[in-house]
Design a protein around this motif. Structure first.
Motif, PDB file in Angstrom:
ATOM      1  N   UNK A 327      71.056   9.441  16.170  1.00  0.00           N
ATOM      2  CA  UNK A 327      69.839   9.746  16.931  1.00  0.00           C
ATOM      3  C   UNK A 327      68.570   9.700  16.074  1.00  0.00           C
ATOM      4  N   UNK A 328      68.715   9.557  14.744  1.00  0.00           N
ATOM      5  CA  UNK A 328      67.541   9.493  13.868  1.00  0.00           C
ATOM      6  C   UNK A 328      66.795   8.174  14.104  1.00  0.00           C
ATOM      7  N   UNK A 329      65.487   8.217  13.885  1.00  0.00           N
ATOM      8  CA  UNK A 329      64.649   7.058  14.141  1.00  0.00           C
ATOM      9  C   UNK A 329      63.810   6.700  12.919  1.00  0.00           C
ATOM     10  N   UNK A 330      63.220   5.497  12.968  1.00  0.00           N
ATOM     11  CA  UNK A 330      62.378   5.015  11.884  1.00  0.00           C
ATOM     12  C   UNK A 330      61.288   6.033  11.565  1.00  0.00           C
ATOM     13  N   UNK A 331      61.092   6.302  10.289  1.00  0.00           N
ATOM     14  CA  UNK A 331      60.118   7.293   9.866  1.00  0.00           C
ATOM     15  C   UNK A 331      60.745   8.598   9.438  1.00  0.00           C
ATOM     16  N   UNK A 332      62.029   8.795   9.818  1.00  0.00           N
ATOM     17  CA  UNK A 332      62.701  10.046   9.430  1.00  0.00           C
ATOM     18  C   UNK A 332      63.185  10.001   7.986  1.00  0.00           C
ATOM     19  N   UNK A 333      63.179   8.805   7.389  1.00  0.00           N
ATOM     20  CA  UNK A 333      63.542   8.678   5.980  1.00  0.00           C
ATOM     21  C   UNK A 333      65.017   8.856   5.718  1.00  0.00           C
TER      22      UNK A 333
END
Length: 364
Positions: A327-333
């Motif tokens: 569920x993590x997305x771009x920008x979460x590192x």
């Protein structure tokens, strides 16, 4: 294809750098399946409070594929090192920890489409069955050996043909040659047919070149591992040697054969099967350093071959490619990831990291 484009440069980077870290497997790759302990993972954070581990998850490799898939290739064993096979996706629990999380959050296996995936893209398992066809076998126990070998093939080879699982059959007598009976094949029927075609007149030299067979079969296994590596494939091999006696040809020394086994690529497992009263159990135990069994008479051959086949199969099937959609997305590192597996009353877990750069919604 995206995954292979991602993997290829990493393999070369790892070979050149020879630097292996314990957590961020997106940045380093090892072709050695026998990484110690948790492999490229590390113990899970205490905040999860999972308790003592009965199972060990050793991460061999991991990678990400856009738009948001995380793939972890690992081996599962118990705390004594025995391989654990037959696990399914619903026995795994996924935990993620982002930069805003004090501890890990459980990720739903169903919502994340968690699954055990085919490993053929990144993993090959080859088995070399090496049979003693010296005169004593051909004249005294050939029928029993053929029956046992067919049973071995049936147990080790998958019911549904998989290109990542192959077996080759070799035989030896007194000649300075390891004879090829059947080349590497994923076809169970082809391998069985080769065994059934063995006749009593196959050999021209009644002696036994056991140590030569050990050395030559190890060389073949080494080349298979090397070929896999060159093709960006993680490879494992099992060498299974059967004999009913001791080395009589004396072309090679015992110390040379044992050194070859002990110095072999750690991705190679060695198994030995001995028959009758003329074998040297100590030497065969050292040759079959992974596992060895002995049959007192030819009637016990099928049982001993089945015992070895179970262990060879277990070893191969204790490697898993576990994948899920994060569920993590771009920008979460960079995010922490923990995977827990349960089998009955036993459980174990491992922690690593993945980078979510470029992650978007959706996952194939």
């Amino acid at each position: 294809m995206m995954m292979m484009r991602f993997l290829k440069p990493l393999f070369f980077v790892s070979i050149l750098a020879l630097v292996f870290s314990c957590g961020n497997a997106d940045d380093d790759v090892s072709l050695d399946l026998n990484l110690g302990g948790l492999g490229k993972g590390k113990p899970v954070d205490d905040c999860l409070n999972l308790g003592e581990s009965d199972l060990v998850l050793s991460i061999q490799e991991q990678f990400t594929t856009l738009p948001g898939k995380v793939s972890i290739f690992f081996k599962v064993s118990d705390v004594e090192g025995n391989p654990v096979s037959g696990l399914t996706a619903n026995q795994f629990t996924i935990y993620e920890q982002g930069r805003n999380d004090d501890c890990f959050n459980t990720i739903s296996s169903s919502e994340s489409l968690a699954r055990i995936s085919p490993r053929s893209q990144i993993f090959n398992q080859n088995t070399l069955l090496v049979l003693d066809l010296s005169n004593s076998v051909l004249s005294g126990s050939l029928d029993e050996l053929k029956t046992a070998s067919v049973s071995f093939i049936d147990n080790v080879m998958p019911d549904v043909t998989e290109e990542s699982f192959k077996m080759a059959i070799y035989w030896f007598d007194g000649e300075d040659e390891l004879h090829l009976l059947n080349e590497l094949s994923s076809s169970k029927e082809e391998l069985v047919s080769a065994i059934e075609g063995i006749t009593t007149d196959i050999s021209n030299d009644p002696s036994t070149d056991l140590y030569g067979a050990v050395i030559k079969s190890t060389n073949i296994a080494e080349e298979l591992i090397k070929t896999n590596t060159n093709n960006d494939i993680i490879g494992a091999a099992s060498v299974v040697i059967f004999t009913d006696g001791t080395d009589q040809a004396s072309r090679y020394t015992q110390s040379a054969a044992l050194k070859k086994v002990n110095d072999a690529n750690p991705n190679i497992s060695f198994f030995s099967i001995g028959l009758g009263a003329e074998i040297d159990t100590q030497v065969l135990t050292e040759i079959g350093k992974t596992f060895s069994v002995f049959a007192g008479n030819k009637e016990e051959l099928e049982t001993t071959f089945n015992d070895i086949s179970f262990r060879v199969s277990q070893q191969a099937n204790s490697f898993y490619l576990f994948e899920y959609c994060s569920p993590k997305r771009d920008g979460s590192g960079e995010n922490n990831l923990a995977i827990q597996v349960t089998k009955g009353s036993m459980q174990g877990a491992v922690q690593t990291k993945f980078n979510a750069t470029g992650f978007t919604g959706g996952c194939e």
